[in-house]
Scaffold this motif. Structure first.
Motif, PDB file in Angstrom:
ATOM      1  N   ASP A   1       0.859  -1.183   0.000  1.00 22.13           N
ATOM      2  CA  ASP A   1       0.000   0.000   0.000  1.00 22.13           C
ATOM      3  C   ASP A   1       0.894   1.232   0.000  1.00 22.13           C
ATOM      4  O   ASP A   1       1.530   1.543   1.011  1.00 22.13           O
ATOM      5  CB  ASP A   1      -0.907  -0.008   1.237  1.00 22.13           C
ATOM      6  CG  ASP A   1      -1.773   1.236   1.319  1.00 22.13           C
ATOM      7  OD1 ASP A   1      -2.060   1.818   0.264  1.00 22.13           O
ATOM      8  OD2 ASP A   1      -2.139   1.637   2.443  1.00 22.13           O
ATOM      9  N   ARG A   2       0.963   1.930  -1.112  1.00 28.37           N
ATOM     10  CA  ARG A   2       1.833   3.089  -1.233  1.00 28.37           C
ATOM     11  C   ARG A   2       1.072   4.381  -0.973  1.00 28.37           C
ATOM     12  O   ARG A   2      -0.158   4.420  -1.000  1.00 28.37           O
ATOM     13  CB  ARG A   2       2.458   3.146  -2.632  1.00 28.37           C
ATOM     14  CG  ARG A   2       3.405   1.991  -2.952  1.00 28.37           C
ATOM     15  CD  ARG A   2       3.941   2.139  -4.366  1.00 28.37           C
ATOM     16  NE  ARG A   2       4.948   1.141  -4.688  1.00 28.37           N
ATOM     17  CZ  ARG A   2       4.684  -0.070  -5.168  1.00 28.37           C
ATOM     18  NH1 ARG A   2       3.422  -0.435  -5.357  1.00 28.37           N
ATOM     19  NH2 ARG A   2       5.655  -0.913  -5.448  1.00 28.37           N
ATOM     20  N   LEU A   3       1.829   5.431  -0.724  1.00 33.01           N
ATOM     21  CA  LEU A   3       1.252   6.759  -0.595  1.00 33.01           C
ATOM     22  C   LEU A   3       0.706   7.207  -1.948  1.00 33.01           C
ATOM     23  O   LEU A   3       1.187   6.760  -2.993  1.00 33.01           O
ATOM     24  CB  LEU A   3       2.314   7.753  -0.123  1.00 33.01           C
ATOM     25  CG  LEU A   3       2.866   7.531   1.287  1.00 33.01           C
ATOM     26  CD1 LEU A   3       4.180   8.292   1.457  1.00 33.01           C
ATOM     27  CD2 LEU A   3       1.863   7.979   2.335  1.00 33.01           C
ATOM     28  N   PRO A   4      -0.293   8.091  -1.964  1.00 29.21           N
ATOM     29  CA  PRO A   4      -0.799   8.593  -3.246  1.00 29.21           C
ATOM     30  C   PRO A   4       0.310   9.263  -4.049  1.00 29.21           C
ATOM     31  O   PRO A   4       1.146   9.977  -3.483  1.00 29.21           O
ATOM     32  CB  PRO A   4      -1.870   9.619  -2.824  1.00 29.21           C
ATOM     33  CG  PRO A   4      -2.282   9.194  -1.447  1.00 29.21           C
ATOM     34  CD  PRO A   4      -1.050   8.626  -0.806  1.00 29.21           C
ATOM     35  N   GLU A   5       0.334   9.011  -5.338  1.00 31.25           N
ATOM     36  CA  GLU A   5       1.362   9.614  -6.189  1.00 31.25           C
ATOM     37  C   GLU A   5       1.286  11.135  -6.116  1.00 31.25           C
ATOM     38  O   GLU A   5       0.213  11.721  -6.081  1.00 31.25           O
ATOM     39  CB  GLU A   5       1.189   9.149  -7.639  1.00 31.25           C
ATOM     40  CG  GLU A   5       1.576   7.702  -7.867  1.00 31.25           C
ATOM     41  CD  GLU A   5       1.611   7.342  -9.334  1.00 31.25           C
ATOM     42  OE1 GLU A   5       1.723   8.268 -10.170  1.00 31.25           O
ATOM     43  OE2 GLU A   5       1.528   6.144  -9.647  1.00 31.25           O
ATOM     44  N   GLY A   6       2.456  11.757  -6.090  1.00 28.59           N
ATOM     45  CA  GLY A   6       2.505  13.213  -6.052  1.00 28.59           C
ATOM     46  C   GLY A   6       2.251  13.816  -4.689  1.00 28.59           C
ATOM     47  O   GLY A   6       2.024  15.023  -4.576  1.00 28.59           O
ATOM     48  N   SER A   7       2.297  12.988  -3.639  1.00 27.86           N
ATOM     49  CA  SER A   7       2.004  13.498  -2.294  1.00 27.86           C
ATOM     50  C   SER A   7       2.934  14.631  -1.886  1.00 27.86           C
ATOM     51  O   SER A   7       2.554  15.502  -1.099  1.00 27.86           O
ATOM     52  CB  SER A   7       2.107  12.364  -1.265  1.00 27.86           C
ATOM     53  OG  SER A   7       1.126  11.382  -1.481  1.00 27.86           O
ATOM     54  N   PHE A   8       4.164  14.630  -2.402  1.00 28.79           N
ATOM     55  CA  PHE A   8       5.148  15.625  -1.980  1.00 28.79           C
ATOM     56  C   PHE A   8       5.610  16.500  -3.153  1.00 28.79           C
ATOM     57  O   PHE A   8       6.642  17.148  -3.075  1.00 28.79           O
ATOM     58  CB  PHE A   8       6.351  14.928  -1.347  1.00 28.79           C
ATOM     59  CG  PHE A   8       5.980  14.010  -0.218  1.00 28.79           C
ATOM     60  CD1 PHE A   8       5.809  14.493   1.065  1.00 28.79           C
ATOM     61  CD2 PHE A   8       5.758  12.654  -0.440  1.00 28.79           C
ATOM     62  CE1 PHE A   8       5.444  13.659   2.105  1.00 28.79           C
ATOM     63  CE2 PHE A   8       5.400  11.807   0.592  1.00 28.79           C
ATOM     64  CZ  PHE A   8       5.239  12.315   1.872  1.00 28.79           C
ATOM     65  N   ALA A   9       4.834  16.497  -4.208  1.00 30.42           N
ATOM     66  CA  ALA A   9       5.223  17.256  -5.395  1.00 30.42           C
ATOM     67  C   ALA A   9       5.291  18.748  -5.087  1.00 30.42           C
ATOM     68  O   ALA A   9       4.397  19.313  -4.448  1.00 30.42           O
ATOM     69  CB  ALA A   9       4.229  17.004  -6.529  1.00 30.42           C
ATOM     70  N   GLY A  10       6.361  19.379  -5.527  1.00 33.47           N
ATOM     71  CA  GLY A  10       6.498  20.825  -5.387  1.00 33.47           C
ATOM     72  C   GLY A  10       6.914  21.293  -4.014  1.00 33.47           C
ATOM     73  O   GLY A  10       7.001  22.496  -3.779  1.00 33.47           O
ATOM     74  N   VAL A  11       7.195  20.363  -3.092  1.00 27.46           N
ATOM     75  CA  VAL A  11       7.598  20.746  -1.740  1.00 27.46           C
ATOM     76  C   VAL A  11       9.118  20.690  -1.649  1.00 27.46           C
ATOM     77  O   VAL A  11       9.722  19.631  -1.890  1.00 27.46           O
ATOM     78  CB  VAL A  11       6.968  19.827  -0.677  1.00 27.46           C
ATOM     79  CG1 VAL A  11       7.381  20.271   0.718  1.00 27.46           C
ATOM     80  CG2 VAL A  11       5.459  19.804  -0.811  1.00 27.46           C
ATOM     81  N   GLU A  12       9.741  21.803  -1.330  1.00 24.69           N
ATOM     82  CA  GLU A  12      11.195  21.860  -1.208  1.00 24.69           C
ATOM     83  C   GLU A  12      11.609  21.578   0.239  1.00 24.69           C
ATOM     84  O   GLU A  12      11.064  22.153   1.175  1.00 24.69           O
ATOM     85  CB  GLU A  12      11.717  23.238  -1.622  1.00 24.69           C
ATOM     86  CG  GLU A  12      11.596  23.514  -3.111  1.00 24.69           C
ATOM     87  CD  GLU A  12      12.507  22.630  -3.955  1.00 24.69           C
ATOM     88  OE1 GLU A  12      13.597  22.264  -3.442  1.00 24.69           O
ATOM     89  OE2 GLU A  12      12.122  22.293  -5.084  1.00 24.69           O
ATOM     90  N   GLY A  13      12.566  20.697   0.406  1.00 20.42           N
ATOM     91  CA  GLY A  13      13.019  20.344   1.737  1.00 20.42           C
ATOM     92  C   GLY A  13      14.023  21.334   2.298  1.00 20.42           C
ATOM     93  O   GLY A  13      14.766  21.981   1.562  1.00 20.42           O
ATOM     94  N   ASP A  14      14.033  21.465   3.614  1.00 17.81           N
ATOM     95  CA  ASP A  14      14.965  22.327   4.335  1.00 17.81           C
ATOM     96  C   ASP A  14      15.908  21.417   5.123  1.00 17.81           C
ATOM     97  O   ASP A  14      15.503  20.811   6.123  1.00 17.81           O
ATOM     98  CB  ASP A  14      14.176  23.249   5.268  1.00 17.81           C
ATOM     99  CG  ASP A  14      15.058  24.229   6.036  1.00 17.81           C
ATOM    100  OD1 ASP A  14      16.226  23.899   6.301  1.00 17.81           O
ATOM    101  OD2 ASP A  14      14.565  25.306   6.390  1.00 17.81           O
ATOM    102  N   ALA A  15      17.147  21.317   4.668  1.00 13.68           N
ATOM    103  CA  ALA A  15      18.092  20.396   5.293  1.00 13.68           C
ATOM    104  C   ALA A  15      18.370  20.748   6.747  1.00 13.68           C
ATOM    105  O   ALA A  15      18.583  19.861   7.584  1.00 13.68           O
ATOM    106  CB  ALA A  15      19.400  20.358   4.499  1.00 13.68           C
TER     107      ALA A  15
END
Length: 299
Positions: A26-40
């Motif tokens: 069971d995977r997460l919905p595709e595109g769940s994190f699209a366009g989100v930039e991470g802050d290291a």
């Protein structure tokens, strides 16, 4: 007789097909994190709270070497011995070739990039409650860590535990991304719940399990046998841990108990992680533990 045999074959095929569907990842919905930039920088704090290095650094690593997530530590259990894999950014032996979405599915759903189920020795059942923003920030930070080309070692598991597809049934029984304490009120208690139940995955060691390795949430954080077979892991509910909230916060910062004892075992690294967090985080964990019911039953 031919009809009977044919019927049995068809019934067997139907049962096998149903089982295959039930155990599918069971995977997460595709595109769940699209366009989100991470802050290291924020991801470094998530990494510390989640204790990633504690399990994935090489055995006996010290200091900065603990940030080389080459794997290799051994974790004994009733089902066999699990070996922590290489999760460094190396593209060949680590996870450097993964996408952010593949990383999210591994961390929050226990599904490897190829679709195989991951064993719940990796606490994805806790990380499933992780905030999406924290997941993205964690991924950004992990890209900054040193790579290692040390190959991951296979787990040492016998039949039937070496059949990964069976973990699909295990997930149907035990995978639940809801909160155990569902009535947390106030910012401090909500933060403490997030740290205890999600990032720091405290229940993985401090809650007893049933015969199939599922957490007994009716005895939440009441202590458990040590998986390595030596001793027990203490309970954290008020009937087991009578410390004041300030004592708990101080222990998580220094490793010293109110009885002038000091932390030992795997908790040494847990305390080192918590000591690096903000004082408000340690206070939030203490508030959460003091708010638990005796016996650990939330309902």
């Amino acid at each position: 007789m031919r009809r009977l045999i044919g019927g049995l074959v068809l019934a067997g095929l139907a049962a096998a097909g149903a089982g295959w569907l039930l155990t599918a990842p069971d995977r997460l919905p595709e595109g769940s994190f699209a366009g989100v930039e991470g802050d290291a920088e924020r991801g470094a704090r998530v990494f510390t709270a989640a204790g990633c290095a504690s399990c994935h650094h090489a055995p006996e690593a010290e200091g900065e070497a603990r940030l080389v997530l080459a794997g290799g530590q051994r974790f004994a259990s009733d089902f066999g011995t699990f070996l922590a894999p290489n999760i460094s950014p190396d593209p060949g032996q680590g996870i450097g070739g993964w996408s952010q979405e593949e990383f999210a599915n591994a961390v929050m759903r226990g599904v490897a990039p190829g679709g195989a189920h991951l064993y719940p020795a990796f606490p994805y059942t806790a990380y499933a409650r992780m905030d999406d923003r924290d997941l993205v920030d964690l991924w950004a930070y992990m890209q900054t860590l040193p790579a290692s080309d040390t190959p991951s070692q296979p787990h040492e598991l016998g039949f039937p535990f070496n059949i990964r597809r069976g973990l699909g049934l295990w997930k149907l029984l035990y995978f639940d991304d809801g909160w155990v304490m569902d009535d947390a009120e106030g910012q401090e208690l909500v933060r403490g719940r997030y740290l205890v139940e999600a990032l720091a995955h405290c229940a993985e060691c401090h809650t007893p399990r049933d015969a199939l390795g599922g957490l007994d949430t009716g005895r939440w954080l009441t202590g458990a046998p040590n998986p390595n077979g030596r001793g027990t892991i203490p309970g954290l509910t008020p009937d087991h841990l009578s410390w004041e909230a300030s004592d708990i916060a101080y222990y998580l910062e220094t490793g010293f108990t109110p009885e002038f004892d000091s932390v030992g075992g795997h908790m040494v690294e847990v305390v080192e992680n918590f000591a690096s967090l903000a004082p408000e985080d340690r206070a939030a964990v203490a508030a959460y533990l003091k708010a638990l019911p005796d016996g650990g039953a939330m309902e």
